[in-house]
Design a protein around this motif. Structure first.
Motif, PDB file in Angstrom:
ATOM      1  N   TYR A 262       0.849  -1.192   0.000  1.00  0.00           N
ATOM      2  CA  TYR A 262       0.000   0.000   0.000  1.00  0.00           C
ATOM      3  C   TYR A 262       0.887   1.246   0.000  1.00  0.00           C
ATOM      4  O   TYR A 262       1.712   1.428   0.889  1.00  0.00           O
ATOM      5  N   ASP A 263       0.710   2.091  -1.011  1.00  0.00           N
ATOM      6  CA  ASP A 263       1.420   3.362  -1.085  1.00  0.00           C
ATOM      7  C   ASP A 263       0.557   4.387  -0.360  1.00  0.00           C
ATOM      8  O   ASP A 263      -0.447   4.864  -0.895  1.00  0.00           O
ATOM      9  N   LEU A 264       0.932   4.708   0.858  1.00  0.00           N
ATOM     10  CA  LEU A 264       0.076   5.532   1.695  1.00  0.00           C
ATOM     11  C   LEU A 264       0.216   7.022   1.419  1.00  0.00           C
ATOM     12  O   LEU A 264      -0.776   7.724   1.265  1.00  0.00           O
ATOM     13  N   LEU A 265       1.430   7.493   1.363  1.00  0.00           N
ATOM     14  CA  LEU A 265       1.618   8.936   1.197  1.00  0.00           C
ATOM     15  C   LEU A 265       1.547   9.391  -0.252  1.00  0.00           C
ATOM     16  O   LEU A 265       1.364  10.567  -0.518  1.00  0.00           O
ATOM     17  N   GLY A 266       1.663   8.464  -1.186  1.00  0.00           N
ATOM     18  CA  GLY A 266       1.589   8.830  -2.596  1.00  0.00           C
ATOM     19  C   GLY A 266       0.180   8.817  -3.154  1.00  0.00           C
ATOM     20  O   GLY A 266      -0.043   9.224  -4.286  1.00  0.00           O
TER      21      GLY A 266
ATOM     22  N   LYS B  98      -3.107  10.481  -3.131  1.00  0.00           N
ATOM     23  CA  LYS B  98      -3.783  11.716  -2.715  1.00  0.00           C
ATOM     24  C   LYS B  98      -5.246  11.489  -2.354  1.00  0.00           C
ATOM     25  O   LYS B  98      -5.757  12.091  -1.414  1.00  0.00           O
ATOM     26  N   LEU B  99      -5.924  10.607  -3.085  1.00  0.00           N
ATOM     27  CA  LEU B  99      -7.323  10.316  -2.776  1.00  0.00           C
ATOM     28  C   LEU B  99      -7.443   9.660  -1.396  1.00  0.00           C
ATOM     29  O   LEU B  99      -8.332  10.002  -0.618  1.00  0.00           O
ATOM     30  N   LEU B 100      -6.543   8.745  -1.098  1.00  0.00           N
ATOM     31  CA  LEU B 100      -6.547   8.099   0.208  1.00  0.00           C
ATOM     32  C   LEU B 100      -6.296   9.117   1.316  1.00  0.00           C
ATOM     33  O   LEU B 100      -7.001   9.134   2.327  1.00  0.00           O
ATOM     34  N   LEU B 101      -5.301   9.981   1.128  1.00  0.00           N
ATOM     35  CA  LEU B 101      -5.011  11.003   2.134  1.00  0.00           C
ATOM     36  C   LEU B 101      -6.200  11.934   2.348  1.00  0.00           C
ATOM     37  O   LEU B 101      -6.547  12.272   3.482  1.00  0.00           O
ATOM     38  N   PHE B 102      -6.829  12.351   1.255  1.00  0.00           N
ATOM     39  CA  PHE B 102      -8.025  13.202   1.361  1.00  0.00           C
ATOM     40  C   PHE B 102      -9.134  12.469   2.106  1.00  0.00           C
ATOM     41  O   PHE B 102      -9.784  13.026   2.991  1.00  0.00           O
ATOM     42  N   SER B 103      -9.356  11.203   1.753  1.00  0.00           N
ATOM     43  CA  SER B 103     -10.407  10.401   2.391  1.00  0.00           C
ATOM     44  C   SER B 103     -10.149  10.238   3.880  1.00  0.00           C
ATOM     45  O   SER B 103     -11.069  10.355   4.691  1.00  0.00           O
ATOM     46  N   LEU B 104      -8.892   9.960   4.244  1.00  0.00           N
ATOM     47  CA  LEU B 104      -8.562   9.796   5.661  1.00  0.00           C
ATOM     48  C   LEU B 104      -8.751  11.102   6.429  1.00  0.00           C
ATOM     49  O   LEU B 104      -9.207  11.097   7.574  1.00  0.00           O
TER      50      LEU B 104
ATOM     51  N   LYS C  64       6.113  13.983   7.732  1.00  0.00           N
ATOM     52  CA  LYS C  64       5.952  14.051   6.285  1.00  0.00           C
ATOM     53  C   LYS C  64       4.484  14.297   5.956  1.00  0.00           C
ATOM     54  O   LYS C  64       3.605  13.675   6.525  1.00  0.00           O
ATOM     55  N   LYS C  65       4.256  15.199   5.018  1.00  0.00           N
ATOM     56  CA  LYS C  65       2.908  15.521   4.529  1.00  0.00           C
ATOM     57  C   LYS C  65       1.940  15.832   5.681  1.00  0.00           C
ATOM     58  O   LYS C  65       0.805  15.384   5.698  1.00  0.00           O
ATOM     59  N   GLY C  66       2.430  16.584   6.650  1.00  0.00           N
ATOM     60  CA  GLY C  66       1.588  17.015   7.762  1.00  0.00           C
ATOM     61  C   GLY C  66       1.388  15.982   8.848  1.00  0.00           C
ATOM     62  O   GLY C  66       0.558  16.179   9.732  1.00  0.00           O
ATOM     63  N   CYS C  67       2.135  14.887   8.803  1.00  0.00           N
ATOM     64  CA  CYS C  67       1.942  13.807   9.778  1.00  0.00           C
ATOM     65  C   CYS C  67       3.257  13.443  10.455  1.00  0.00           C
ATOM     66  O   CYS C  67       4.268  13.254   9.786  1.00  0.00           O
TER      67      CYS C  67
ATOM     68  N   GLY D 279      -5.675 -15.353   6.580  1.00  0.00           N
ATOM     69  CA  GLY D 279      -4.534 -16.242   6.767  1.00  0.00           C
ATOM     70  C   GLY D 279      -3.477 -15.657   7.672  1.00  0.00           C
ATOM     71  O   GLY D 279      -3.660 -14.628   8.322  1.00  0.00           O
ATOM     72  N   ASN D 280      -2.362 -16.316   7.670  1.00  0.00           N
ATOM     73  CA  ASN D 280      -1.229 -15.947   8.497  1.00  0.00           C
ATOM     74  C   ASN D 280      -0.402 -14.908   7.742  1.00  0.00           C
ATOM     75  O   ASN D 280       0.254 -15.232   6.753  1.00  0.00           O
ATOM     76  N   ILE D 281      -0.433 -13.663   8.205  1.00  0.00           N
ATOM     77  CA  ILE D 281       0.261 -12.588   7.502  1.00  0.00           C
ATOM     78  C   ILE D 281       1.301 -11.927   8.401  1.00  0.00           C
ATOM     79  O   ILE D 281       1.234 -12.014   9.635  1.00  0.00           O
ATOM     80  N   LEU D 282       2.242 -11.268   7.770  1.00  0.00           N
ATOM     81  CA  LEU D 282       3.209 -10.409   8.435  1.00  0.00           C
ATOM     82  C   LEU D 282       3.080  -9.029   7.820  1.00  0.00           C
ATOM     83  O   LEU D 282       2.829  -8.897   6.618  1.00  0.00           O
ATOM     84  N   ILE D 283       3.263  -7.999   8.643  1.00  0.00           N
ATOM     85  CA  ILE D 283       3.103  -6.624   8.186  1.00  0.00           C
ATOM     86  C   ILE D 283       4.392  -5.862   8.440  1.00  0.00           C
ATOM     87  O   ILE D 283       4.973  -5.934   9.520  1.00  0.00           O
ATOM     88  N   GLU D 284       4.812  -5.118   7.423  1.00  0.00           N
ATOM     89  CA  GLU D 284       5.967  -4.237   7.553  1.00  0.00           C
ATOM     90  C   GLU D 284       5.502  -2.813   7.272  1.00  0.00           C
ATOM     91  O   GLU D 284       4.861  -2.541   6.263  1.00  0.00           O
ATOM     92  N   ASP D 285       5.828  -1.930   8.187  1.00  0.00           N
ATOM     93  CA  ASP D 285       5.459  -0.527   8.059  1.00  0.00           C
ATOM     94  C   ASP D 285       6.709   0.258   7.703  1.00  0.00           C
ATOM     95  O   ASP D 285       7.633   0.368   8.496  1.00  0.00           O
ATOM     96  N   LYS D 286       6.724   0.765   6.476  1.00  0.00           N
ATOM     97  CA  LYS D 286       7.836   1.609   6.034  1.00  0.00           C
ATOM     98  C   LYS D 286       7.362   3.054   6.029  1.00  0.00           C
ATOM     99  O   LYS D 286       6.182   3.337   6.205  1.00  0.00           O
ATOM    100  N   GLU D 287       8.274   3.938   5.772  1.00  0.00           N
ATOM    101  CA  GLU D 287       7.975   5.367   5.802  1.00  0.00           C
ATOM    102  C   GLU D 287       6.782   5.732   4.916  1.00  0.00           C
ATOM    103  O   GLU D 287       5.915   6.493   5.313  1.00  0.00           O
TER     104      GLU D 287
END
Length: 185
Positions: A7-11, A13-19, A95-98, A168-176
């Motif tokens: 998931y590209d979170l900061l790139g 814009k629609l997601l950022l606006f929605s959040l 970054k980006k106000g956060c 299922g069995n997942i692993l999550i990595e949180d990058k910048e």
């Protein structure tokens, strides 16, 4: 281990606006909920407040207090990331106000990641509630600070929702800039 989704979170814009829009709606909801909680704790049936020009002198200390709370919020993310992975290297930034805390290269189970996401909301809400219960902060500050913080957790709530979109069995990595979901089968 296979990549499931990145998931590209900061790139996005629609997601950022929605959040941001969701955060505004959550702020209104939390105002109602924390007002209800405050009136229950203080055993009052109603309260009102008004602001005057003289009250503007409190705006700067209030905003500084809120910035400190947001910083503590991110430190809690980092603390829980380190708790679940002692080898994690925690990075903090803005970054980006956060403000953010991230542990690039560290992967967490669904349960661990949910704890990392929700710990600041739970602990800071509990702290505000205790401070108010012991009359260490007033009703107005309790309701406003708790509501502002809780609505500021919108991104964390969104991350939790994302973890449940994958079975299922997942692993999550949180990058910048990214949240990466891996299959751990």
């Amino acid at each position: 281990m296979a990549l499931i989704k990145k998931y590209d979170l900061l790139g996005n814009k629609l997601l950022l606006f929605s959040l941001n829009l969701i955060s505004l709606l959550l702020f209104i909801l939390f105002l109602f909920l924390f007002t209800l909680l405050a009136t229950r704790i203080s055993e009052i049936n109603e309260f009102s407040f008004s602001l005057s020009a003289n009250d503007l002198i409190y705006l700067i200390p209030f905003l500084l207090t809120f910035f400190v709370i947001l910083s503590i919020h991110e430190l809690i993310h980092g603390l829980f990331s380190k708790l679940f992975n002692k080898e994690a290297i925690i990075k903090y930034g803005f970054k980006k106000g956060c403000l953010y805390a991230t542990a690039p290269g560290s992967r967490y189970s669904r349960v661990q990641f949910i704890w990392i996401c929700l710990a600041p909301f739970i602990l800071i809400t509990l702290l505000f509630t205790l401070l108010f219960s012991f009359n260490l902060i007033g009703i107005f500050y309790f309701i406003l600070l708790a509501s502002m913080h809780a609505s500021g957790c919108t991104g964390d709530f969104f991350f939790v929702v994302l973890t449940f979109r994958h079975s299922g069995n997942i692993l999550i990595e949180d990058k910048e800039n990214n949240l990466i979901i891996y299959s751990n089968n």
